[in-house]
Design an enzyme around this catalytic site. Sequence first.
Site, PDB file in Angstrom:
ATOM      1  N   HIS A 155       0.866  -1.177   0.000  1.00 30.47           N
ATOM      2  CA  HIS A 155       0.000   0.000   0.000  1.00 30.47           C
ATOM      3  C   HIS A 155       0.902   1.226   0.000  1.00 30.47           C
ATOM      4  CE1 HIS A 155      -3.016   2.930   1.143  1.00 30.47           C
ATOM      5  NE2 HIS A 155      -3.959   2.019   1.033  1.00 30.47           N
ATOM      6  N   ARG A 167      -6.672  10.474  -0.184  1.00 33.62           N
ATOM      7  CA  ARG A 167      -6.498  10.962  -1.560  1.00 33.62           C
ATOM      8  C   ARG A 167      -7.840  11.029  -2.293  1.00 33.62           C
ATOM      9  NH1 ARG A 167      -3.003   6.755  -3.595  1.00 33.62           N
ATOM     10  NH2 ARG A 167      -3.269   5.787  -1.564  1.00 33.62           N
TER      11      ARG A 167
END
Lengths: 254, 637
Positions: free
Chosen positions: B251, B271
């Site tokens: 990740h 994000r």
Amino acid sequence: MSYKGNFKVWRGDDTSGGLEDFVVEVNEGEVVLDIIHRLQATQAPDLAVRWNCKAGKCGSCSAEINGMPRLLCMTRMSVFTEQETITVTPLRTFPVVRDLVTDVSYNYQKAREVPSFTPPENLGLGEYRMKQRDVERSQEFRKCIECFLCQNTCHVIRDHEENKESFSGPRFLMRIAELEMHPLDTEDRTRDAQDEHGLGYCNITKCCTEVCPEHIKITDNALIPMKERVADRKYDPIVWLGNQLFRRGSHNKH
Amino acid sequence: MVQVQVERFAYDVVVIGAGGAGLRAAIEARQQGKRTAIVTKSLFGKAHTVMAEGGCAASMGNVNAKDNWEVHFRDTMRGGKFLNNWRMAELHAKEAPDRVWELETYGALFDRTKDGRISQRNFGGHTYPRLAHVGDRTGLEMIRTMQQKIVSLQQEDFEEHGDYEAMLKVFPECTITELIKDGDRISGAFAYWRDSGKFLLFETPAIVLATGGIGKSFKVTSNSWEYTGDGHALALRAGATLINMEFVQFHPTGMVWPPSVKGILVTEGVRGDGGVLKNSTGERFMFGYIPDVFKGQYAETEKEADAWYKDQDNNRRTPDLLPRDEVARAINSEVKAGRGSPHGGVFLDIASRLPADEIRRRLPSMYHQFKELADVDITSQPMEVGPTCHYVMGGVEVDPDTASSVVPGLFAAGEVAGGMHGSNRLGGNSLSDLIVFGRRAGLGAVSYLDGLAERPTISESDVDDAANRAVAPFDWPTEGQAENPYTIHAELQQSMNDLVGIIRKEEEVQQALDKLVELKERARFVAVEGRREFNPGWHLSLDLRNMLLVSECVAKAALMRTESRGGHTRDDFPGMDAQWRNTLLVCSSDERGTHAEVAAKPQEPMREDLLELFELSELEKYYTDEELTQHSGRAGQ
């Protein structure tokens, strides 16, 4: 950066046990669970501790640190001085299994006794409509990670084993509040909260709210509103009249 | 020979693992009238699924009505670089909406749209806002919802049978160490209670593996201690096969500081909600890392990227939301080039993008996580983030429709199953995977049972063997040195992290394999102190066997695949190779799990109607010419 910290860790089982002294390395940024893990890896390989995520999300590593109910993974070593001796003990309200691990099955029994979410019958998949502001009240309570620190600290059962049978504790009284505030639930648990789950034992000292690692306002937002609903039900004139009529009706049959 | 007492239980279906996939499988099996056990290493409701933050992908089209299963299917295949099992990706895209809506009928409370439907958020690789979510604690909501559904089924059973556990029982803090077979079929499983150390035997014709991933073989990981590859290893030892084990997802955004929290996840939702990645010069570097296969699909200027959050029809998405493998590699490159943050990551900035109140409302867990663990206030300061081992795309090779492995009676769903995500999983596709294939595994087990003429049996010698292997770590070696399981574990994590991590090369993977040979040898001499009651050293010794076997699969497959694709990046073979696209690496082992083998086999070609969902020009980036001769874009050429 790194120093030798002094620890007292409770070790034992359901029959006997006591505090053991340890001197352990402590590094910058560490939490108490890091220290317990270092003890396991270097000094006490069979030291029992329950933990999972080490990120404050699963609520497994509940214990008492210097007597305060806390998550081991969210208690940073920097809140203590380097000279301080840190005492780690298991949750006091539940029976010890071994060392820092306790038997929390009481909570799972109580969870089973709360009548579940009862969906509306006329809505199919994808047909649920709820406003954000209406779901937010229950969403606050669904942040609960079931660490059971609130159950552990609640004075109704902390030193009163005898109350466990008739009291479900803040976690499950809050679960009732959550379901009662669910916009689409069709069940009424108000009476149960008082009669079956011991809401009346709570005298709103807010100890549960203080220890909640998710900062849920258990007392203000769940328990007090439930108490108000119970009171409304009891003193609502229409309900009162209904009860009287019902009683009279059933009485007349004799 | 130990004298052992073994508590015996008989069930129709035993589900191993109590995360999203396991709970959904158990709900299905019980609803179909089968007596079902859920066996979990942790307490009920603590599974790793609680750590999933961002959301659950399903093309409900609540936020953008253009979304549908075909768009979701295409995104999933692109994310996996077309190596996915396309039938799984198809089923997943088609069934995810119903599975999410079903959770509402169990009591789930997702965040809402203005008109009262389930809200959906943007995420990496998803064309439209698609992730059902609850702030940044979606996994917790799903676990709690299914946990509470199970309680409600138990309440129904109490009404009918006077026993909450008549049809569905949870065995918390109980670890399965061996699967047992009768001939070629599953007949049971051997386990120990973590608290008492006592043994149990499950007599059952059908087992659903839902044990999650393998991340604890790596040093920097977002995974909890449970992720020791138990299901992967149990499957191998039972004769099942694993595929895609070389694909491990790092990740892009894990915490990097302080050291003790290194690896803890920072949700992609940051994000999705507007947060951007910056290097030490303040540059939004992702614009420089849009790979050829995604050219044209992502914004090329900051202005367009920022406009996309408001108007998705006329702007392309920000490259901050490229699939995870791309973002993780980009961060790795920035740090290597000396443009990293003070603690070896990059900056993730949400503070300058959203008002403080909004950040606290949308990302409450992230706010608290940084405040409490790193003294960082994300409403006024950027976060420091870097890649962390997060997910294994590889897992048990299963039939897409029934979740059955090649071993009769053995099923697998969720992270432990392989194929669905190809070489790289999109964020949000894991939670939906759990409920789609959890249900299918439950159904698969039920129909297997219904077709079974007689229940398989368990031989006593298998039980004795399992017991002996379980207590072996208490026997101190008569010669040579006893090994500490914690030390071996730490060495394994360091080796996998450094040598089979985000960027790989032949010599290093070979070194890791040499190290594995050494560790496997030393692991034979692991010895533990104390008693069997809640003894973590003993527990780790048993988990270690699984981690070593699974790590061997990862390393061997990584060595064999001489290309870079998704969660497998070879420094010495940096390009994607169309010849490798349809090749699966299949792992198997001997009965004792002492040795893993890897063999290549071709993947079944995609069904024609599905292939037609893609433009020829896109397929040409991934496929060989011969594979595309049937595509309508080529017809008549």
